[in-house]
Write a protein that holds these residues in place. Structure first.
Motif, PDB file in Angstrom:
ATOM      1  N   ALA A 103       0.729  -1.351   0.040  1.00  0.00           N
ATOM      2  CA  ALA A 103      -0.021  -0.040  -0.131  1.00  0.00           C
ATOM      3  C   ALA A 103       0.757   1.303  -0.018  1.00  0.00           C
ATOM      4  CB  ALA A 103      -0.978   0.086   1.260  1.00  0.00           C
ATOM      5  N   MET A 104       0.245   2.086  -0.653  1.00  0.00           N
ATOM      6  CA  MET A 104       0.748   3.525  -0.617  1.00  0.00           C
ATOM      7  C   MET A 104      -0.047   4.302   0.219  1.00  0.00           C
ATOM      8  SD  MET A 104       2.373   4.625  -4.372  1.00  0.00           S
ATOM      9  CE  MET A 104       0.706   4.502  -5.091  1.00  0.00           C
ATOM     10  N   LEU A 105       0.515   5.067   1.415  1.00  0.00           N
ATOM     11  CA  LEU A 105      -0.395   5.872   2.189  1.00  0.00           C
ATOM     12  C   LEU A 105      -0.095   7.169   2.039  1.00  0.00           C
ATOM     13  CD1 LEU A 105      -0.220   4.079   5.810  1.00  0.00           C
ATOM     14  CD2 LEU A 105      -1.871   3.670   4.034  1.00  0.00           C
ATOM     15  N   LYS A 106      -1.235   8.148   1.602  1.00  0.00           N
ATOM     16  CA  LYS A 106      -0.867   9.333   0.874  1.00  0.00           C
ATOM     17  C   LYS A 106      -1.674  10.549   1.624  1.00  0.00           C
ATOM     18  CE  LYS A 106      -0.610   8.043  -3.963  1.00  0.00           C
ATOM     19  NZ  LYS A 106      -1.006   8.212  -5.377  1.00  0.00           N
ATOM     20  N   ASP A 107      -1.052  11.590   1.680  1.00  0.00           N
ATOM     21  CA  ASP A 107      -1.757  12.791   2.316  1.00  0.00           C
ATOM     22  C   ASP A 107      -2.060  12.381   3.906  1.00  0.00           C
ATOM     23  OD1 ASP A 107      -1.594  14.409   0.151  1.00  0.00           O
ATOM     24  OD2 ASP A 107      -3.327  13.414  -0.650  1.00  0.00           O
ATOM     25  N   MET A 108      -1.098  11.644   4.502  1.00  0.00           N
ATOM     26  CA  MET A 108      -1.408  11.391   6.076  1.00  0.00           C
ATOM     27  C   MET A 108      -1.639  12.466   6.885  1.00  0.00           C
ATOM     28  SD  MET A 108      -2.332   8.302   5.633  1.00  0.00           S
ATOM     29  CE  MET A 108      -2.383   7.728   7.295  1.00  0.00           C
ATOM     30  N   ASP A 109      -0.846  13.845   6.552  1.00  0.00           N
ATOM     31  CA  ASP A 109      -1.185  14.977   7.539  1.00  0.00           C
ATOM     32  C   ASP A 109      -2.456  15.565   7.437  1.00  0.00           C
ATOM     33  OD1 ASP A 109       1.393  14.361   7.971  1.00  0.00           O
ATOM     34  OD2 ASP A 109       2.203  16.226   6.870  1.00  0.00           O
ATOM     35  N   ASP A 110      -3.415  14.974   6.592  1.00  0.00           N
ATOM     36  CA  ASP A 110      -4.842  15.716   6.458  1.00  0.00           C
ATOM     37  C   ASP A 110      -5.669  14.344   6.677  1.00  0.00           C
ATOM     38  OD1 ASP A 110      -7.180  16.725   6.128  1.00  0.00           O
ATOM     39  OD2 ASP A 110      -6.483  17.649   4.126  1.00  0.00           O
ATOM     40  N   PRO A 111      -6.422  14.449   7.464  1.00  0.00           N
ATOM     41  CA  PRO A 111      -7.228  13.063   7.951  1.00  0.00           C
ATOM     42  C   PRO A 111      -8.223  13.038   6.723  1.00  0.00           C
ATOM     43  CG  PRO A 111      -7.950  14.882   9.669  1.00  0.00           C
ATOM     44  CD  PRO A 111      -6.658  15.236   8.809  1.00  0.00           C
ATOM     45  N   GLN A 112      -8.975  14.120   6.185  1.00  0.00           N
ATOM     46  CA  GLN A 112     -10.056  13.825   5.323  1.00  0.00           C
ATOM     47  C   GLN A 112      -9.327  13.809   3.955  1.00  0.00           C
ATOM     48  OE1 GLN A 112     -13.779  15.668   5.976  1.00  0.00           O
ATOM     49  NE2 GLN A 112     -12.871  17.040   7.536  1.00  0.00           N
ATOM     50  N   SER A 113      -8.177  14.039   3.700  1.00  0.00           N
ATOM     51  CA  SER A 113      -7.397  13.701   2.430  1.00  0.00           C
ATOM     52  C   SER A 113      -6.550  12.374   2.298  1.00  0.00           C
ATOM     53  CB  SER A 113      -6.691  14.883   1.850  1.00  0.00           C
ATOM     54  OG  SER A 113      -7.277  15.958   1.734  1.00  0.00           O
ATOM     55  N   ALA A 114      -6.396  11.897   3.707  1.00  0.00           N
ATOM     56  CA  ALA A 114      -5.685  10.738   3.614  1.00  0.00           C
ATOM     57  C   ALA A 114      -6.185   9.475   2.818  1.00  0.00           C
ATOM     58  CB  ALA A 114      -5.407  10.032   4.955  1.00  0.00           C
ATOM     59  N   SER A 115      -5.500   8.871   2.340  1.00  0.00           N
ATOM     60  CA  SER A 115      -5.768   7.621   1.333  1.00  0.00           C
ATOM     61  C   SER A 115      -4.805   6.454   1.419  1.00  0.00           C
ATOM     62  CB  SER A 115      -6.146   8.086  -0.006  1.00  0.00           C
ATOM     63  OG  SER A 115      -4.997   8.510  -0.658  1.00  0.00           O
ATOM     64  N   VAL A 116      -5.353   5.426   1.138  1.00  0.00           N
ATOM     65  CA  VAL A 116      -4.615   4.120   0.913  1.00  0.00           C
ATOM     66  C   VAL A 116      -4.759   3.686  -0.485  1.00  0.00           C
ATOM     67  CG1 VAL A 116      -6.576   2.509   1.528  1.00  0.00           C
ATOM     68  CG2 VAL A 116      -4.129   1.694   1.395  1.00  0.00           C
ATOM     69  N   ASN A 117      -3.573   3.572  -1.167  1.00  0.00           N
ATOM     70  CA  ASN A 117      -3.455   3.454  -2.842  1.00  0.00           C
ATOM     71  C   ASN A 117      -2.674   2.249  -3.135  1.00  0.00           C
ATOM     72  OD1 ASN A 117      -3.893   6.340  -2.115  1.00  0.00           O
ATOM     73  ND2 ASN A 117      -4.551   6.441  -4.153  1.00  0.00           N
ATOM     74  N   VAL A 118      -2.840   1.409  -4.277  1.00  0.00           N
ATOM     75  CA  VAL A 118      -2.055   0.729  -4.973  1.00  0.00           C
ATOM     76  C   VAL A 118      -1.203   1.307  -6.007  1.00  0.00           C
ATOM     77  CG1 VAL A 118      -3.293  -1.323  -4.251  1.00  0.00           C
ATOM     78  CG2 VAL A 118      -3.722   0.031  -6.369  1.00  0.00           C
ATOM     79  N   SER A 119       0.110   0.841  -6.209  1.00  0.00           N
ATOM     80  CA  SER A 119       0.952   1.359  -6.990  1.00  0.00           C
ATOM     81  C   SER A 119       0.712   0.741  -8.462  1.00  0.00           C
ATOM     82  CB  SER A 119       2.345   1.206  -6.688  1.00  0.00           C
ATOM     83  OG  SER A 119       2.494  -0.323  -6.357  1.00  0.00           O
ATOM     84  N   GLU A 120       1.564   1.073  -9.391  1.00  0.00           N
ATOM     85  CA  GLU A 120       1.559   0.106 -10.634  1.00  0.00           C
ATOM     86  C   GLU A 120       2.367  -1.058 -10.621  1.00  0.00           C
ATOM     87  OE1 GLU A 120       2.596   2.209 -14.257  1.00  0.00           O
ATOM     88  OE2 GLU A 120       2.354   4.302 -13.469  1.00  0.00           O
ATOM     89  N   LEU A 121       1.975  -2.052 -11.456  1.00  0.00           N
ATOM     90  CA  LEU A 121       2.488  -3.311 -11.331  1.00  0.00           C
ATOM     91  C   LEU A 121       4.097  -3.274 -11.000  1.00  0.00           C
ATOM     92  CD1 LEU A 121       0.711  -5.455 -13.928  1.00  0.00           C
ATOM     93  CD2 LEU A 121       0.554  -5.708 -11.337  1.00  0.00           C
ATOM     94  N   SER A 122       4.695  -3.930 -10.203  1.00  0.00           N
ATOM     95  CA  SER A 122       5.980  -4.018  -9.918  1.00  0.00           C
ATOM     96  C   SER A 122       6.474  -4.934 -10.930  1.00  0.00           C
ATOM     97  CB  SER A 122       6.263  -4.452  -8.539  1.00  0.00           C
ATOM     98  OG  SER A 122       6.198  -5.717  -8.381  1.00  0.00           O
ATOM     99  N   SER A 123       7.932  -4.709 -11.161  1.00  0.00           N
ATOM    100  CA  SER A 123       8.855  -5.436 -11.840  1.00  0.00           C
ATOM    101  C   SER A 123       8.899  -6.756 -11.684  1.00  0.00           C
ATOM    102  CB  SER A 123      10.257  -4.909 -11.858  1.00  0.00           C
ATOM    103  OG  SER A 123      10.803  -4.793 -10.719  1.00  0.00           O
ATOM    104  N   VAL A 124       8.598  -7.159 -10.356  1.00  0.00           N
ATOM    105  CA  VAL A 124       8.496  -8.666  -9.919  1.00  0.00           C
ATOM    106  C   VAL A 124       7.359  -9.160 -10.146  1.00  0.00           C
ATOM    107  CG1 VAL A 124      10.554  -8.278  -8.359  1.00  0.00           C
ATOM    108  CG2 VAL A 124       8.134  -8.046  -7.518  1.00  0.00           C
ATOM    109  N   SER A 125       6.233  -8.705 -10.645  1.00  0.00           N
ATOM    110  CA  SER A 125       4.961  -9.233 -10.483  1.00  0.00           C
ATOM    111  C   SER A 125       4.713 -10.301 -11.685  1.00  0.00           C
ATOM    112  CB  SER A 125       3.804  -7.978 -10.952  1.00  0.00           C
ATOM    113  OG  SER A 125       2.487  -8.634 -11.133  1.00  0.00           O
TER     114      SER A 125
END
Length: 332
Positions: A103-125
């Protein structure tokens, strides 16, 4: 009583009032010093919304209402525990802290903008080679050539305005995490060419799926990306079946969703054989938008074909440059 005596009495009373006010002022100051100390808070994770959740640890982020960096606490297991919190009011979010390398946790300094995201496929996928195919044929993922990884187990929620101001009692913060993920199943029936295959593993994508979710609101992020998954032989000799998890779609936007199946072929040429690519696609927007439960979506398609396998066994494992491509629309 003489005027002098009366005046003297008034002075005594006034002095007493002033003395009492001074004493009260001192006590008020002492009280202020006490409330400035940390407040004991019992943190409880209530799993009524996700009774089967099994996180190994939970992370709690507390955001001072008056501003400042969030405070972060980690709890082993799923039950919670006791913390000592600086005096004040807070907004809170929580998310499982284990198994989140994906997971990528984004904008964690702002509770209402904080999100959990997936990244693009990794090179080992194992599906990494699909990225090259999609980039070569973006029209089959509705113009977006980003192929995102799949999310893993996630439990999260948010809460506004927790009061940790001192009033002589201990505090309890109760949070009810839920599972924001959507569970998709795909069944393709009447697939030609499967009868002679004992095992098969084919690559597919579903277009315009979200790559993340806002932790506080639970709303999906309004972006459309291709989501990859694997189809294998189903219960019958002429069916393909796949299952995957996703953050789902944003129903307010009304994206078009194409399910696309990619298969390699082996073709005879003057020089021997060449690799080919067969792309079969179907607009399944109605099934995605019209699902009775958007967190449990079942997509059904009738009519597809599995061409003669390539030397590599049907997976997308070779360079797509120079491939000849055939396009077919699958039936409902």
């Amino acid at each position: 009583m003489s005027d002098y005596s009366h005046y003297h009495t008034i002075l005594k009373v006034s002095a007493g009032v002033l003395l009492a006010a001074g004493v009260c002022g001192c006590r008020h100051k002492d009280m202020y010093m006490e409330v400035d100390e940390p407040v004991k808070v019992r943190v409880v994770f209530d799993w009524r919304n996700a009774p089967d959740a099994d996180p190994q640890s939970m992370a709690l982020y507390l955001y001072p209402v008056e501003g400042g960096k969030p405070l972060r606490y980690i709890f082993s297991g799923r039950e919670g525990g006791e913390i000592h919190l600086p005096f004040g009011q807070y907004h809170a979010i929580c998310i499982n802290a284990d198994n989140t390398d994906w997971a990528m946790l984004k904008d964690m300094d702002d509770p209402q903008s904080a999100s959990v995201n997936v990244s693009e496929l990794s090179s080992v996928s194992p599906l990494r080679s699909l990225v090259d195919v999609v980039k070569a044929h973006p029209e089959f993922v509705d113009g977006n050539d980003n192929v995102m990884d799949l999310p893993h187990s996630t439990w999260t929620t948010g809460m506004l305005g927790f009061d940790a101001r001192y009033d002589g009692t201990d505090k309890t913060l109760v949070l009810c995490p839920s599972d924001p993920l959507c569970y998709y199943t795909v069944d393709i029936y009447d697939v030609e060419g499967l009868e002679q295959r004992e095992e098969i593993s084919l690559t597919a994508t579903l277009s315009n799926m979200s790559d993340g979710v806002y932790i506080f609101s639970g709303n999906t992020i309004t972006k459309g990306h291709a989501l990859p998954f694997i189809l294998q032989k189903g219960d019958s000799s002429r069916s393909l079946h796949g299952e995957f998890v996703t953050f789902g779609e944003n129903s307010e936007v009304g994206f078009t969703h194409h399910l696309t199946l990619y298969t390699q072929t082996r073709k005879a040429t003057r020089d021997g054989e060449s690799e080919g690519l067969v792309i079969q696609t179907k607009d399944v927007s109605d099934q995605v938008h019209g699902a009775a439960d958007p967190h449990n979506v079942h997509i059904v398609i009738h009519g597809a074909s599995v061409p003669e396998p390539s030397k590599t066994g049907g997976g997308l494992t070779v360079d797509v440059n120079g491939w000849e491509s055939e396009y077919h629309e699958m039936k409902m």
